[in-house]
Structure formats: C-alpha cells, structure tokens
Design an enzyme around this catalytic site. Structure first.
Site, PDB file in Angstrom:
ATOM      1  N   TYR A 112       0.885  -1.156   0.000  1.00 43.09           N
ATOM      2  CA  TYR A 112       0.000   0.000   0.000  1.00 43.09           C
ATOM      3  C   TYR A 112       0.928   1.212   0.000  1.00 43.09           C
ATOM      4  O   TYR A 112       1.848   1.284   0.818  1.00 43.09           O
ATOM      5  CB  TYR A 112      -0.872   0.071   1.256  1.00 43.09           C
ATOM      6  N   CYS A 115       1.470   3.005   3.402  1.00 40.22           N
ATOM      7  CA  CYS A 115       1.783   2.155   4.551  1.00 40.22           C
ATOM      8  C   CYS A 115       3.212   2.428   5.018  1.00 40.22           C
ATOM      9  O   CYS A 115       4.151   2.333   4.224  1.00 40.22           O
ATOM     10  CB  CYS A 115       1.622   0.688   4.156  1.00 40.22           C
ATOM     11  N   PHE A 117       5.214   0.644   6.851  1.00 43.10           N
ATOM     12  CA  PHE A 117       6.061  -0.541   6.746  1.00 43.10           C
ATOM     13  C   PHE A 117       6.521  -0.743   5.295  1.00 43.10           C
ATOM     14  O   PHE A 117       7.673  -1.120   5.047  1.00 43.10           O
ATOM     15  CB  PHE A 117       5.322  -1.779   7.250  1.00 43.10           C
ATOM     16  N   CYS A 118       5.624  -0.481   4.358  1.00 44.67           N
ATOM     17  CA  CYS A 118       6.003  -0.567   2.944  1.00 44.67           C
ATOM     18  C   CYS A 118       6.996   0.525   2.576  1.00 44.67           C
ATOM     19  O   CYS A 118       7.929   0.304   1.797  1.00 44.67           O
ATOM     20  CB  CYS A 118       4.762  -0.464   2.059  1.00 44.67           C
TER      21      CYS A 118
END
Length: 380
Positions: A112, A115, A117-118
C-alpha cells in the site's frame, strides 16, 4: 494509512446496515461524534454546516441505513478507482527490467503506497539501488495477494518463487544476501522462522524470530559493524521504529477533523479520484479515521496532544544519532536510519509533517536521508 481506512469504511458500513442499533439514533450519533469517551459533542464536518446538517438530518430520519450505504458506496467507489489506477501502474512497470544488477534477483513488492512498513522497504531498496516492481494492493479485497496465505503487506517476491513477509524480515534478508555470498535466499529465509500466537486482544498474530539480525559470519559482522555496540544500537532502533514510532503516525495525521480531511484529500489526489468518488472517499473516510485515531491514542497510551509524543520520539531519535554523526550508521545510513526515515516519510505533505519539522531537530538528518535514498548512495 489508506489500507486501514478502506477496510474500515467497508466494516463500518456493514455494521451500520446489519446492526439493530443502526435503526436507532444512538449508534449513528456516536459515529457522528455526539457521544465519545470524553463526552464531546463535536460533530465532524468541513468547517461549514452543509455537509454536517445533511448527515445529521439523514440520521434523525432513520438514516442509519443511509449512512451505512454511504460508507459502503464511498469505500466501493474509492476502491474502484484505486484498483484501476493500480492496474495502470502495474502494466506500465511490467515493461521495466527488474533484475538486480550483479545480484541476479527479480524483486516484486506488493504494497500500500501510504503504509509506513512498505515505505521502510522502499527506502531500503532505493538507497541500495535495487530495481523492483511495485504491485499496489487493493486494501479491502486484496485480490492481488489472494495467492498468499500471508494476507498483509509488504510482501516481497524474489525471483518469483521465494516469498518474504514482514518489512523487517525483508530488509534483514536482503541485506544478508548482499553481504553473504555463500547462502541462497531460500536458505537465508529459513533463519527467520514464523511464529503464531494469540495477543492480549484475542487476535492471532504472526511474528518472525531474529528479524532484526543479519545472518553473517563473525568476519562479515566485524566488517559491517567495526565498532563495539554498533550492531546492538542498530537493532534497538529498528525495533523502536516498528514498536513505537509507527504507532504515532495515524493518531497524528488524523488528529483533528480538519487534519483527517486534509489526509484524505491527499489520498484522493494520489488515487486520481473523480469529483463524486472523491467526495465520498474524502468525507466518509476522514470521519471514520478520525474516530479510529482516538481509539489508537487510547490503545497506545498517548497524550491528549499526540503531537507531543511525536515530537519527543523524533527528538529522542535525533539525540541518539548525536551531533558527531551524519547518520546513526556514521558517514552512511544504517538499517535503523532507513527504517525511521521510511516511517516518517509517509507524513510528507501533511500538517503533522510540517509541525514535526518546525518543532523538532530532525530536519537536517531527514534531508540527508532524502538525498541518500534519491541518489542510491548505498549502491557503492
């Protein structure tokens, strides 16, 4: 951010339609801000009375189902546009060569865009100059990762047959592979075993052992961490980025109704929504995330003014880097630098980001990180 919003729109919509309480004004009044935990009677709105009065009148007129439909319609329209945009992006990027120079790896990142974390993974890949293909995942249906038993992002596919889950595992495994030439990626992945357990809220959670470790020989470890304490420091702050810093993002970008609207305005612009679609995605999504951010604030024991938690966290990071180092890694970013930068980067363009820059000492470090990732300085 966008992932949680989209899933929530659908869930809230179905809840409003299916719950018996949806036929009474109580449930909907709570969603509109009339009965939160602090007794506040502020209703969400745009600064004018038009949208708010229409929403309230629909509620009073037995509009629980109407509001539920609005949530579902807004989420559905938004997801349609997101999916269409993702397909176009995916087809365009398929034309690019995605083999890592010298490493023989073909990397595909399922993500995403907003996001944190991404964003961490992208910061790592960009800094080290590793070409990769992006597949944007629909945050509700998640059809793009229906082939995977692991239903979260980021997921990184290596050469089409090795799946890496969890942002920290992805980063540790790739960094290990770039240093240790004796092990294949499949062998390295086995060093990060999956562990499942039920957390305090009764939800099954998947975690990964050793995810902040690089699987190196003693000589390789000394080469990467020549000074005593460097490895432990890097691991400590990587874990801090995952367990604390990332949880400050949503409460800050959705802190007020105005900031929630601004955040969704950004999401709508990124997704290239039409006027009608953008209206529902922006106003209904902002309302949902405004209330969710309050729940997150309580869950993580944040102050009433969540900006203060953000400022303190960022200043703690800057103090840990110190005045004598350009980065925590010294002259070059280490994995902790990349993790913190990746998390903070998702707030760019929002009020929370501007406030952070104005009220903390992070800007010089942040701009150095921008240049390092943009110029792929880790390639050398």
């Amino acid at each position: 951010m966008a992932a949680a919003c989209a899933r929530t729109l659908g869930k809230v919509g179905w809840c409003l339609l299916e719950s018996p309480g949806a036929r009474r004004s109580g449930t909907v009044s709570y969603l509109l801000g009339k009965g939160n935990a602090n007794g506040s009677r502020r209703a969400f709105g745009t600064g004018g009375t038009g949208v708010r009065s229409k929403l309230l009148s629909s509620v009073r007129g037995g509009g629980g189902k109407v509001l539920g439909c609005a949530f579902l319609l807004g989420g559905g329209l938004g997801l349609y546009r997101t999916a269409a945009f993702s397909v176009q992006q995916h087809l365009a990027e398929e034309e690019e060569e995605t083999t890592v120079s010298g490493g023989g790896l073909k990397l595909t990142l399922y993500q995403y865009k907003t996001c944190p974390f991404c964003s961490k993974v992208r910061a790592f890949l960009d800094y080290y100059g590793l070409p990769y293909q992006i597949v944007e995942v629909n945050p509700v249906m998640r059809q793009e990762i229906k082939w995977s038993a692991y239903r979260k992002v980021p997921i990184l596919m290596v050469n089409g047959d090795v799946q890496l889950n969890d942002s920290s595992v992805i980063i540790s495994a790739l960094r290990t592979y770039s240093i240790n030439k004796e092990k294949s990626m499949s062998e390295i992945v086995r060093s990060y075993p999956e562990v499942k357990f039920v957390n305090e809220r009764g939800k099954e959670v998947t975690e990964y052992n050793n995810k902040y470790w690089l699987m190196l020989s003693e000589d390789e470890t000394e080469m990467i961490y020549p000074e005593k304490g460097m490895q432990k420091e890097e691991m400590k702050w990587r874990e801090w980025a995952d367990s604390w810093l990332v949880h400050l993002i949503s409460p800050n970008v959705y802190r007020t109704t105005g900031e929630a609207l601004a955040s969704f305005d950004y999401i709508v612009r990124e997704g290239k929504f039409g006027t009608f679609e953008g209206f529902f995605a922006k106003y209904v999504g902002a309302a949902a995330m405004f209330f969710i951010s309050k729940r997150l604030k309580s869950r993580h024991n944040l102050q009433d003014d969540v900006r203060q938690d953000l400022y303190k966290a960022v200043n703690d990071w800057v103090a840990a880097v110190g005045k004598q180092r350009r980065f925590m890694g010294g002259d070059h970013p280490n994995l902790a630098d990349l993790a913190v930068f990746g998390v903070l980067r998702v707030m760019e363009g929002l009020q929370a980001f501007d406030d952070m820059m104005d009220n903390t000492k992070v800007e010089h470090w942040y701009r150095r990180m921008e240049r390092a990732t943009l110029n792929h300085q880790g390639r050398n």
